[in-house]
Structure formats: C-alpha cells, structure tokens
Design an enzyme around this catalytic site. Sequence first.
Site, PDB file in Angstrom:
ATOM      1  N   GLU A  21       0.832  -1.205   0.000  1.00 43.49           N
ATOM      2  CA  GLU A  21       0.000   0.000   0.000  1.00 43.49           C
ATOM      3  C   GLU A  21       0.861   1.247   0.000  1.00 43.49           C
ATOM      4  O   GLU A  21       2.019   1.223   0.386  1.00 43.49           O
ATOM      5  CB  GLU A  21      -0.931   0.017   1.212  1.00 43.49           C
ATOM      6  CG  GLU A  21      -0.336  -0.466   2.518  1.00 43.49           C
ATOM      7  CD  GLU A  21       0.813   0.373   3.039  1.00 43.49           C
ATOM      8  OE1 GLU A  21       0.736   1.623   2.949  1.00 43.49           O
ATOM      9  OE2 GLU A  21       1.790  -0.209   3.544  1.00 43.49           O
ATOM     10  N   GLU A  27       4.745  -0.762   1.558  1.00 43.90           N
ATOM     11  CA  GLU A  27       5.034  -1.086   0.154  1.00 43.90           C
ATOM     12  C   GLU A  27       5.097  -2.585  -0.117  1.00 43.90           C
ATOM     13  O   GLU A  27       5.469  -2.994  -1.198  1.00 43.90           O
ATOM     14  CB  GLU A  27       6.374  -0.481  -0.309  1.00 43.90           C
ATOM     15  CG  GLU A  27       6.535   0.999  -0.160  1.00 43.90           C
ATOM     16  CD  GLU A  27       7.925   1.480  -0.569  1.00 43.90           C
ATOM     17  OE1 GLU A  27       8.724   0.670  -1.100  1.00 43.90           O
ATOM     18  OE2 GLU A  27       8.218   2.665  -0.360  1.00 43.90           O
TER      19      GLU A  27
END
Length: 351
Positions: free
Chosen positions: A172, A316
């Site tokens: 994300e 991430e």
Amino acid sequence: MIPMPQPQAALAQAARERQSQLTKPAGSLGRLEDLAIWLAARLPSPTPMRLKPMLAIFAADHGVATEGVSAFPAEVTAQMVINFLNGGAAINVLARQHQISLAIIDVGVANDYPNNSQSIAKLFRTPIANGTANLRHAPAMSEAQCQKAWQIGFSIAQEAAKAGKTLLIAGEMGIANTTAAAALICALTGHAAEDIVGLGTGINPASRALKVQVVNDAIARATASGANSAQDWLREVGGFEIAALAGFYAGAAAAGVPALLDGFITTAAALVAVKHDAAIGQWLIASHASQEQGHRLALQALELEPLLDLGLRLGEASGAALCVPLLQSALALHGEMATFAEAGVAASNME
C-alpha cells in the site's frame, strides 16, 4: 458471501509424512517444515512447485492527512507512485531481486501524475475519488465507494490467480493510512488507541498524541452513527486502498491462492476481511512484525505468527517481499531433499 475453498487436509498429511522421511532429524528445519506443509494443503500438492508470486500495490490518499497526523505532506502519495513506476522504490529493488511481478493500482490518489509509457511496473488507474473524506469528522467513504474499492481488489486477485500466480502479495501507499489502519484495528479488536497508534512515518511524540486523539474521535463518531460490522467500520474509518486490500485477500481466498501479508496497514485490511468472512483467514500468512506499535496485537487477533521481525515500518510490501525467498526455500527443501530410503541413510530408531 462467496463460499471459500478449503485447504486439503489429506495433502497436508502427505506432506507431513514426507517431512518425516527426509534425511534430517525430525523438526530440525523448524518453521520451514510447517510452511511447506501449510503450502502443500493450499497449492495443492504434496510437493508443491516453486511459487509464482504477484505483488499489487494499492495507492490512495486520506482526508485525515489534514489533521497533521503524518510527517509527510499528502502529495507524497502521488510522488511515490511515480517512484514505483520508475523503479526507484525499495519494493522495486526487492521485486527485481526475487522475480516478483509488480502492479500499481491507483484507487484514489488525489494529486495528478504523468503516466510514463516506459514505466517499470504496470499501472492500473481506477480512482474512486480524490482521496477519502476526513474520518475524524465524517465517514471516510460512502457504501458504494467502499464496495467499489473492495471489488477492485477482489478482481485483481482473481485475475492474478487465473494467470497462474500461486502466491499473492499486496502492499500500500497512502499518506496518513496508518491513522485509518489504527482506527480499524481498535474498532475490530477492542484495543485502546494508546496501545495501537504508533509513529507511522516518523512523527514526534506530540503528533502521536494528536493521532491518538484523532483515532478516538473517529471511533466515537462512528460508534454514535451505528457502526457495527467490519464493512461498517471500513466505510467509516478506512481508506480506499485498505478496502481494496481487504477485497484482494477475499479474492485470493476465493481463488484458493495463499496470500502473504505485509505490515500494519495490510494486516488491518486482513482483519476487516476475516471479520467479514472467517474462512479467509485460512489462506493468510504473516510475513513480518513491523515496528509499528499495534501490529503484533493485530496479528494476534488474526492468530498469525510472523516469520520475521526486522524492525521494518516502510510498507510497500517490503517485508512480505523479503519472505518470498524464505517460502521458496521451504518448498525447495521439502521437494528436493532425499528421503532416508533414497539416500541409503539409516532412519532414527527413536519413537
């Protein structure tokens, strides 16, 4: 609710029996043995082949960023999307190193950015809105927006499964999304904000105190409005990328493909998915315990034990990507080691 496939107990037992015959003392490979057995029941094969991983990063902005809960300005979300596309982020390095296909899904980035035809990663632009509303003062999204974000994530996972991917990973990007994730975890576990809210992108103690208050205010507001179910809470205090992540885990489970969790935000999304349908939990692996304060409590609520604890708090899907070679090694050892009979080695005579 879509019926979820079940892991195959017979394959787990076959894998367990194979482990007992490999040329090593029983249990000497620790959790690697457990991982191989767990994966065998889900891939499904008593000796699964090398994993084919796919990683999707869901990106969106958050209205609550205006409250000053992040150390970075909101425009960093779009700037990091550009970095992902250009191949310069940590997750790009790890995806290249471990041969993980990478896609970026924009479900609500507020600031515009160029779409470079030479991008390293695939970009899917499906923005629902220019970020969510400020969850401290209003529902983060409408019911229709929440369902749309969920369906986007669900569809991405389903398409990856159809393409033959056997391990699905989500990451994300969204400035202030640790605030939304903390609010969700508090709401769904009953833990106090003081126990869950961490430093996020590196805020100072005063900003953390503000963040705790923002989470408390959001929960009080949503409670007064009648929030009850996981979907209610997702709509009230979540984010577009968090809703897409939850849908992604639901889609992976519905396709019968294991999903590897990353850090604090993805675990909050997994908690929403599992509270929505408990069967989804059978398809989840926890990659690591992040440095974010409430992550371990969220993992405990999911009854998951992380594989690594490296003090990470990047997001991430960086922590998840680091676990891919670990899972590959577990399967390689399980499938390629000789048995006692094959190697002509005497087995243990201890019961």
